[in-house]
Design a protein around this motif. Structure first.
Motif, PDB file in Angstrom:
ATOM      1  N   ASP A   7     -11.024  -2.114  -1.029  1.00  0.00           N
ATOM      2  CA  ASP A   7     -10.516  -2.244  -2.145  1.00  0.00           C
ATOM      3  C   ASP A   7      -9.114  -0.866  -2.449  1.00  0.00           C
ATOM      4  O   ASP A   7      -8.169  -0.965  -2.546  1.00  0.00           O
ATOM      5  CB  ASP A   7     -11.145  -1.791  -3.269  1.00  0.00           C
ATOM      6  N   PHE A   8      -9.401   0.105  -1.473  1.00  0.00           N
ATOM      7  CA  PHE A   8      -8.668   1.477  -1.063  1.00  0.00           C
ATOM      8  C   PHE A   8      -6.972   0.724  -0.121  1.00  0.00           C
ATOM      9  O   PHE A   8      -6.763   2.212  -0.255  1.00  0.00           O
ATOM     10  CB  PHE A   8      -9.480   2.067  -1.643  1.00  0.00           C
ATOM     11  N   TRP A   9      -7.398   0.185   0.677  1.00  0.00           N
ATOM     12  CA  TRP A   9      -6.755   0.193   1.846  1.00  0.00           C
ATOM     13  C   TRP A   9      -5.777  -0.459   1.562  1.00  0.00           C
ATOM     14  O   TRP A   9      -5.175  -1.233   0.964  1.00  0.00           O
ATOM     15  CB  TRP A   9      -7.659  -0.239   2.969  1.00  0.00           C
ATOM     16  N   ARG A  10      -4.480   0.851   1.933  1.00  0.00           N
ATOM     17  CA  ARG A  10      -3.360  -0.029   2.196  1.00  0.00           C
ATOM     18  C   ARG A  10      -2.294   0.107   3.110  1.00  0.00           C
ATOM     19  O   ARG A  10      -1.694  -0.813   2.965  1.00  0.00           O
ATOM     20  CB  ARG A  10      -2.542   1.469   1.131  1.00  0.00           C
ATOM     21  N   GLU A  11      -2.639   0.847   4.213  1.00  0.00           N
ATOM     22  CA  GLU A  11      -1.927   0.109   5.525  1.00  0.00           C
ATOM     23  C   GLU A  11      -3.125   0.351   6.454  1.00  0.00           C
ATOM     24  O   GLU A  11      -3.908   1.360   6.097  1.00  0.00           O
ATOM     25  CB  GLU A  11      -0.957   1.577   6.065  1.00  0.00           C
ATOM     26  N   ILE A  12      -2.943  -0.498   7.333  1.00  0.00           N
ATOM     27  CA  ILE A  12      -4.249  -0.595   8.261  1.00  0.00           C
ATOM     28  C   ILE A  12      -3.779  -1.390   9.375  1.00  0.00           C
ATOM     29  O   ILE A  12      -3.206  -1.910   9.282  1.00  0.00           O
ATOM     30  CB  ILE A  12      -5.286  -2.089   8.074  1.00  0.00           C
ATOM     31  N   LYS A  13      -4.234  -1.035  10.615  1.00  0.00           N
ATOM     32  CA  LYS A  13      -3.403  -0.627  12.182  1.00  0.00           C
ATOM     33  C   LYS A  13      -5.048  -1.233  12.828  1.00  0.00           C
ATOM     34  O   LYS A  13      -5.997  -1.086  12.568  1.00  0.00           O
ATOM     35  CB  LYS A  13      -3.793   0.854  12.762  1.00  0.00           C
ATOM     36  N   ILE A  14      -4.692  -2.866  13.343  1.00  0.00           N
ATOM     37  CA  ILE A  14      -5.561  -3.174  14.315  1.00  0.00           C
ATOM     38  C   ILE A  14      -5.151  -2.934  15.793  1.00  0.00           C
ATOM     39  O   ILE A  14      -4.190  -4.293  15.460  1.00  0.00           O
ATOM     40  CB  ILE A  14      -6.335  -4.648  13.216  1.00  0.00           C
ATOM     41  N   ASN A  15      -5.422  -2.674  16.454  1.00  0.00           N
ATOM     42  CA  ASN A  15      -4.823  -2.648  17.587  1.00  0.00           C
ATOM     43  C   ASN A  15      -2.720  -2.500  17.314  1.00  0.00           C
ATOM     44  O   ASN A  15      -2.847  -1.210  16.848  1.00  0.00           O
ATOM     45  CB  ASN A  15      -4.904  -3.958  18.169  1.00  0.00           C
ATOM     46  N   ASP A  16      -2.478  -3.153  17.839  1.00  0.00           N
ATOM     47  CA  ASP A  16      -0.906  -3.238  17.604  1.00  0.00           C
ATOM     48  C   ASP A  16      -0.084  -3.627  16.583  1.00  0.00           C
ATOM     49  O   ASP A  16       0.776  -3.518  16.168  1.00  0.00           O
ATOM     50  CB  ASP A  16       0.333  -3.190  18.995  1.00  0.00           C
ATOM     51  N   SER A  17      -1.003  -4.025  16.393  1.00  0.00           N
ATOM     52  CA  SER A  17      -0.360  -4.673  14.386  1.00  0.00           C
ATOM     53  C   SER A  17      -0.715  -4.500  13.258  1.00  0.00           C
ATOM     54  O   SER A  17      -1.655  -3.467  12.659  1.00  0.00           O
ATOM     55  CB  SER A  17      -1.064  -5.917  14.417  1.00  0.00           C
ATOM     56  N   THR A  18       0.424  -3.600  12.095  1.00  0.00           N
ATOM     57  CA  THR A  18       0.053  -2.832  11.218  1.00  0.00           C
ATOM     58  C   THR A  18      -0.361  -4.044   9.896  1.00  0.00           C
ATOM     59  O   THR A  18       0.518  -4.738   9.628  1.00  0.00           O
ATOM     60  CB  THR A  18       0.823  -1.634  11.019  1.00  0.00           C
ATOM     61  N   PHE A  19      -1.323  -3.829   8.719  1.00  0.00           N
ATOM     62  CA  PHE A  19      -1.903  -4.558   7.843  1.00  0.00           C
ATOM     63  C   PHE A  19      -1.187  -3.536   6.258  1.00  0.00           C
ATOM     64  O   PHE A  19      -1.275  -2.598   6.476  1.00  0.00           O
ATOM     65  CB  PHE A  19      -2.945  -4.960   7.830  1.00  0.00           C
ATOM     66  N   LEU A  20      -0.499  -4.419   5.919  1.00  0.00           N
ATOM     67  CA  LEU A  20      -0.258  -3.885   4.489  1.00  0.00           C
ATOM     68  C   LEU A  20      -1.073  -4.556   2.560  1.00  0.00           C
ATOM     69  O   LEU A  20      -1.179  -5.728   3.208  1.00  0.00           O
ATOM     70  CB  LEU A  20       1.241  -4.372   4.244  1.00  0.00           C
TER      71      LEU A  20
ATOM     72  N   TYR B  49     -13.793 -10.472  -8.806  1.00  0.00           N
ATOM     73  CA  TYR B  49     -13.056  -9.759  -7.241  1.00  0.00           C
ATOM     74  C   TYR B  49     -14.041  -9.410  -5.719  1.00  0.00           C
ATOM     75  O   TYR B  49     -15.001  -9.165  -6.397  1.00  0.00           O
ATOM     76  CB  TYR B  49     -12.378  -8.600  -7.342  1.00  0.00           C
ATOM     77  N   LEU B  50     -13.596 -10.015  -4.724  1.00  0.00           N
ATOM     78  CA  LEU B  50     -14.297  -9.095  -3.678  1.00  0.00           C
ATOM     79  C   LEU B  50     -13.118  -9.770  -2.565  1.00  0.00           C
ATOM     80  O   LEU B  50     -12.996 -11.131  -2.191  1.00  0.00           O
ATOM     81  CB  LEU B  50     -15.559 -10.294  -3.268  1.00  0.00           C
ATOM     82  N   GLY B  51     -13.055  -8.775  -1.593  1.00  0.00           N
ATOM     83  CA  GLY B  51     -12.152  -8.647  -0.351  1.00  0.00           C
ATOM     84  C   GLY B  51     -10.714  -8.136  -1.144  1.00  0.00           C
ATOM     85  O   GLY B  51     -10.143  -7.554  -2.344  1.00  0.00           O
ATOM     86  N   LYS B  52     -10.057  -7.725   0.463  1.00  0.00           N
ATOM     87  CA  LYS B  52      -8.414  -7.398  -0.010  1.00  0.00           C
ATOM     88  C   LYS B  52      -7.403  -9.251   0.555  1.00  0.00           C
ATOM     89  O   LYS B  52      -7.582  -9.054   1.950  1.00  0.00           O
ATOM     90  CB  LYS B  52      -8.016  -6.556   0.111  1.00  0.00           C
ATOM     91  N   MET B  53      -6.194  -8.954  -0.109  1.00  0.00           N
ATOM     92  CA  MET B  53      -4.906 -10.093   0.611  1.00  0.00           C
ATOM     93  C   MET B  53      -4.261  -8.463   0.879  1.00  0.00           C
ATOM     94  O   MET B  53      -3.637  -7.171   0.957  1.00  0.00           O
ATOM     95  CB  MET B  53      -4.972 -10.334  -0.633  1.00  0.00           C
ATOM     96  N   LEU B  54      -3.667  -9.399   2.503  1.00  0.00           N
ATOM     97  CA  LEU B  54      -2.756  -8.560   3.548  1.00  0.00           C
ATOM     98  C   LEU B  54      -1.792  -8.999   3.535  1.00  0.00           C
ATOM     99  O   LEU B  54      -1.606 -10.465   3.813  1.00  0.00           O
ATOM    100  CB  LEU B  54      -4.321  -8.354   4.830  1.00  0.00           C
ATOM    101  N   VAL B  55      -1.161  -8.620   4.043  1.00  0.00           N
ATOM    102  CA  VAL B  55       0.338  -9.229   5.019  1.00  0.00           C
ATOM    103  C   VAL B  55       0.193  -8.574   6.863  1.00  0.00           C
ATOM    104  O   VAL B  55      -0.471  -7.892   6.165  1.00  0.00           O
ATOM    105  CB  VAL B  55       1.658  -9.500   4.597  1.00  0.00           C
ATOM    106  N   CYS B  56       0.762  -8.963   7.558  1.00  0.00           N
ATOM    107  CA  CYS B  56       1.297  -8.044   8.835  1.00  0.00           C
ATOM    108  C   CYS B  56       2.753  -7.622   8.485  1.00  0.00           C
ATOM    109  O   CYS B  56       3.257  -8.512   8.417  1.00  0.00           O
ATOM    110  CB  CYS B  56       0.712  -9.159   9.792  1.00  0.00           C
ATOM    111  N   LYS B  57       2.313  -6.108   8.837  1.00  0.00           N
ATOM    112  CA  LYS B  57       4.034  -6.028   8.879  1.00  0.00           C
ATOM    113  C   LYS B  57       5.048  -6.419   9.472  1.00  0.00           C
ATOM    114  O   LYS B  57       4.619  -6.045  11.195  1.00  0.00           O
ATOM    115  CB  LYS B  57       3.485  -4.205   8.804  1.00  0.00           C
ATOM    116  N   ILE B  58       6.383  -6.686   9.139  1.00  0.00           N
ATOM    117  CA  ILE B  58       7.655  -6.534   9.623  1.00  0.00           C
ATOM    118  C   ILE B  58       7.996  -6.188  10.451  1.00  0.00           C
ATOM    119  O   ILE B  58       7.568  -4.914  10.324  1.00  0.00           O
ATOM    120  CB  ILE B  58       8.179  -8.001   8.947  1.00  0.00           C
TER     121      ILE B  58
END
Length: 282
Positions: A211-224, A273-282
């Motif tokens: 719920d509180f994640w703002r920026e997440i890095k998975i391997n080389d990709s950053t998700f907002l 609500y359950l889960g969080k929606m993301l985009v992959c940082k350009i």
């Protein structure tokens, strides 16, 4: 499992990745996935539409949950391109197997629409149309998003300068195992993760930490991280039988409603609500 880097989530790891090639049909669990400008490659690439070109989902056609989908294993590898022997394979009990060439078709369907978007798409032909028409018992066609000529932007209210295919709102949905476990602890009959159709399932974090994640890095990709995912009717559809019930929404309403999560808001819409929606940082 891939590490997730975020100040509130340093211990979390990716447990599973899911891709849903045909919107509202069954997903595919994969060990890796390529990221495109619209989300995971092949995710929500195809859509079943009615005679007016309007997209079907499990909200109105829960039987879509019974349709199994398969792509070549290599389709999820970086750099893979289809050839004449590459097929989207579609199966359902009592139906012949349908094979759709992954190489793009040439026929176009106009006035295709899903939610706020309308445009043209590739039409997968008469055999696919008959298969889905027979299965659902009403006129259908199968269309494919045309990324070369069409753009479907994410609503600017949510995230500017991002785009999707036939997704609902965002490119990705992330959910933690802890959140699913916390829900199941409250249910008489536990539900599987497929009720919630996440793209990324993570483990090793506290329940609802996402719920509180703002920026997440998975391997080389950053998700907002953007909005929490407000859940529609789909989680009430049993993904093995297509039967519709009251749960888990009834239980989510007790502790994951907008009234519970945002008590100071002036307007409550009765959402859960359950889960969080993301985009992959350009």
């Amino acid at each position: 499992m891939a590490d997730i880097m975020e100040e509130e989530a340093a211990a979390a790891k990716v447990k599973s990745i899911f891709i849903y090639p045909v919107k509202s049909c069954r997903g595919i669990s994969v060990s890796q996935a390529s990221i495109s400008s619209t989300g995971f490659r092949w995710d929500r690439q195809w859509l079943v539409v009615n005679s007016r070109g309007r997209g079907y989902t499990q909200r109105v056609e829960p039987k879509l949950a019974l349709i199994e989908v398969e792509l070549p294993t290599d389709a999820f590898s970086p750099g893979w391109e289809p050839n004449t022997n590459s097929f989207l394979v579609i199966r359902a009990v009592g139906m012949n197997t349908l094979k759709i060439p992954v190489v793009e078709p040439h026929e176009k369907a106009n006035a295709v629409s899903v939610w706020e978007w309308s445009g043209s798409a590739f039409d997968e032909g008469e055999e696919a149309s008959k298969w889905f028409t027979d299965f659902l018992g009403k006129p259908c066609r199968l269309v494919r998003f045309d990324e070369e000529s069409e753009t479907r932007p994410v609503d600017r209210e949510y995230a500017r300068n991002y785009k999707v295919k036939f997704n609902d709102l965002y490119q990705f949905l992330i959910l933690s195992q802890g959140s699913l476990d916390a829900l199941n602890d409250r249910l008489e009959q536990p539900v599987l993760v497929n009720r919630f159709r996440p793209n990324i399932l993570v483990d090793g974090c506290e329940s609802f930490a996402e719920d509180f994640w703002r920026e997440i890095k998975i391997n080389d990709s950053t998700f907002l991280g953007h909005d929490l995912c407000h859940r529609c009717k789909v989680p009430t559809v049993n993904q093995e039988t297509a039967e519709v019930g009251a749960e888990p929404t009834k239980t989510l309403m007790k502790f994951r409603s907008d009234k519970k999560l945002r008590p100071n808001d002036e307007k409550h819409q009765g959402r859960v609500y359950l889960g969080k929606m993301l985009v992959c940082k350009i």
